[in-house]
Write a protein that holds these residues in place. Structure first.
Motif, mmCIF file in Angstrom:
data_model
loop_
_atom_site.group_PDB
_atom_site.id
_atom_site.type_symbol
_atom_site.label_atom_id
_atom_site.label_comp_id
_atom_site.label_asym_id
_atom_site.label_seq_id
_atom_site.Cartn_x
_atom_site.Cartn_y
_atom_site.Cartn_z
ATOM 1 N N UNK A 183 -37.068 57.285 -6.524
ATOM 2 C CA UNK A 183 -36.500 58.455 -7.190
ATOM 3 C C UNK A 183 -35.754 59.300 -6.171
ATOM 4 N N UNK A 184 -34.544 59.738 -6.520
ATOM 5 C CA UNK A 184 -33.907 60.798 -5.757
ATOM 6 C C UNK A 184 -33.641 61.938 -6.717
ATOM 7 N N UNK A 185 -34.179 63.104 -6.378
ATOM 8 C CA UNK A 185 -34.075 64.290 -7.220
ATOM 9 C C UNK A 185 -33.207 65.314 -6.508
ATOM 10 N N UNK A 186 -32.223 65.855 -7.224
ATOM 11 C CA UNK A 186 -31.213 66.738 -6.637
ATOM 12 C C UNK A 186 -31.230 68.090 -7.348
ATOM 13 N N UNK A 187 -31.403 69.143 -6.597
ATOM 14 C CA UNK A 187 -31.413 70.484 -7.185
ATOM 15 C C UNK A 187 -29.975 70.954 -7.386
ATOM 16 N N UNK A 188 -29.675 71.331 -8.615
ATOM 17 C CA UNK A 188 -28.347 71.816 -8.971
ATOM 18 C C UNK A 188 -28.313 73.333 -9.004
ATOM 19 N N UNK A 189 -29.389 73.945 -9.513
ATOM 20 C CA UNK A 189 -29.430 75.396 -9.661
ATOM 21 C C UNK A 189 -30.877 75.851 -9.587
ATOM 22 N N UNK A 190 -31.098 77.016 -8.987
ATOM 23 C CA UNK A 190 -32.454 77.513 -8.822
ATOM 24 C C UNK A 190 -33.138 76.853 -7.644
ATOM 25 N N UNK B 81 -37.339 79.737 -10.519
ATOM 26 C CA UNK B 81 -36.406 80.768 -10.959
ATOM 27 C C UNK B 81 -36.243 80.767 -12.482
ATOM 28 N N UNK B 82 -35.610 81.818 -13.028
ATOM 29 C CA UNK B 82 -35.462 81.909 -14.490
ATOM 30 C C UNK B 82 -34.621 80.799 -15.100
ATOM 31 N N UNK B 83 -33.692 80.237 -14.345
ATOM 32 C CA UNK B 83 -32.915 79.094 -14.816
ATOM 33 C C UNK B 83 -32.869 78.075 -13.685
ATOM 34 N N UNK B 84 -33.398 76.902 -13.956
ATOM 35 C CA UNK B 84 -33.454 75.840 -12.955
ATOM 36 C C UNK B 84 -32.857 74.569 -13.550
ATOM 37 N N UNK B 85 -32.039 73.898 -12.760
ATOM 38 C CA UNK B 85 -31.423 72.645 -13.193
ATOM 39 C C UNK B 85 -31.603 71.624 -12.074
ATOM 40 N N UNK B 86 -32.111 70.471 -12.442
ATOM 41 C CA UNK B 86 -32.292 69.370 -11.499
ATOM 42 C C UNK B 86 -31.756 68.113 -12.143
ATOM 43 N N UNK B 87 -31.197 67.233 -11.337
ATOM 44 C CA UNK B 87 -30.783 65.917 -11.835
ATOM 45 C C UNK B 87 -31.459 64.866 -10.960
ATOM 46 N N UNK B 88 -31.991 63.823 -11.600
ATOM 47 C CA UNK B 88 -32.636 62.777 -10.807
ATOM 48 C C UNK B 88 -32.180 61.402 -11.254
ATOM 49 N N UNK B 89 -32.511 60.416 -10.415
ATOM 50 C CA UNK B 89 -32.134 59.027 -10.659
ATOM 51 C C UNK B 89 -33.337 58.155 -10.299
#
Length: 344
Positions: free
Chosen positions: A169-176, A253-261
């Protein structure tokens, strides 16, 4: 939480962003978590999110033409921790199908109203092609992850119980910001794993909250913490998590976005399925028979030279003991079907 001293986990190893060749050559083979600072700074989504929560929501809303998202919803009383109910027969949250725009609207409202104890909202593992069509065109990872689709995780300040994945798994933080607490696979006995066949989202989870562990109820967890690794990631950062490594993820945080593969190193049957079958066929045998079967498992499965167990046979006679291949997988599958059907 007990009054016992709680060990301080060490930090996850870090390095700057890497290219595809370096990732494949130096990161994946280590079988250890690695933080890659700034790995996805090129994402259009990361740049958009630099403008704040509303800018992030506006950017995501552009991809709202896909299917509704599976959203976990928890009452304010759970404080963002999705988990079982007291009896372990159900969960402390519900699930609903929610349109992307509706989810984003609620998250922005909670954030801007500074709601002290909002409902916990979490869209988990939403595949980009189905739910956010067009995402991958503007946010290509650029690392070798096979044909793994981007999966988005969008919510507020929530936490996912300690669990493992069967794939790298690679998890990438986009926001927060997100905090990861990781445990190596061999700590399973110290993690107090919950039910195997009644889970929140697929894989089994630890019963212990690593942010507030009850060491009276779960004393061996102190040993797990001695082997734990922690890190906090911000926008553009990524973390590589090898298969079977346990990890607890907390969005801050109040809005968090993560994308993973998630991607498989080798497409085979699930080892978890083999474990479950062993529970039925091996675990409750008399000790002497269990010891005998342990020798079989070591010889044919776990020994470093297990792939040579049939080297004394002519290649044409090795059958299901032959080298890995699509043909062998099909032969094994057929043999298993006959075994389970009582026809062997």
């Amino acid at each position: 939480m007990s009054g016992a001293a709680i060990p301080t986990p060490r930090r996850v190893a870090e390095r700057p962003a890497v290219d595809a060749a370096t990732f494949e050559r130096e990161i994946v083979p280590t079988y250890a978590p690695v933080v890659l600072r700034g790995q996805v700074r090129h994402f259009a989504a990361v740049r958009a999110g630099a403008g704040g929560d509303r800018a992030m929501a506006s950017y995501l809303a552009r991809f709202g033409g896909g299917q509704k998202l599976d959203v976990m919803i928890g009452a304010p009383e759970i404080h963002g921790r999705f988990f079982y109910d007291e009896a372990l027969t159900g969960f402390n949250f519900s699930r609903q199908k929610v349109a992307l725009g509706q989810l984003l609207g609620e998250l922005v409202r909670f954030a801007e109203e500074r709601t002290a104890a909002p409902h916990a909202l979490y869209a988990n593992a939403a595949t980009a092609p189905e739910h956010l069509p067009g995402w991958q065109d503007e946010n290509a990872l650029g690392l070798p992850t096979g044909n793994a689709p981007a999966r988005l995780w969008i919510g507020n300040a929530t936490q996912v119980a300690t669990h493992y994945d069967q794939s790298d798994n690679i998890a990438c933080v986009v926001h927060g910001r997100r905090r990861f607490t990781l445990f190596p696979p061999e700590q399973i006995a110290n993690l107090y794993v919950g039910p195997l066949d009644h889970t929140m989202a697929g894989p089994p989870s630890s019963m212990v909250d690593p942010d507030s562990p009850d060491l009276v109820r779960y004393p061996r967890f102190a040993a797990a913490l001695e082997h734990a690794q922690v890190t906090e990631l911000g926008p553009a950062d990524a973390i590589f998590i090898p298969a079977i490594w346990w990890h607890h993820v907390r969005a801050l945080d109040p809005l968090n976005v993560l994308v993973n593969y998630w991607w498989e190193q080798q497409a085979t049957a699930s080892p978890f399925g083999a474990l479950v079958h062993a529970l039925m066929s091996v675990r409750d045998l008399p000790p002497e028979q269990k010891a005998a079967w342990r020798g079989w498992f070591d010889h044919y499965v776990f020994a470093l030279d297990a792939d040579q167990a049939a080297a004394h046979l002519p290649p044409a006679a090795r059958g299901i003991l032959g080298p890995a291949s699509a043909a062998r997988t099909e032969r094994l599958r057929g043999f298993l079907i006959r075994l389970l059907g009582g026809r062997v």
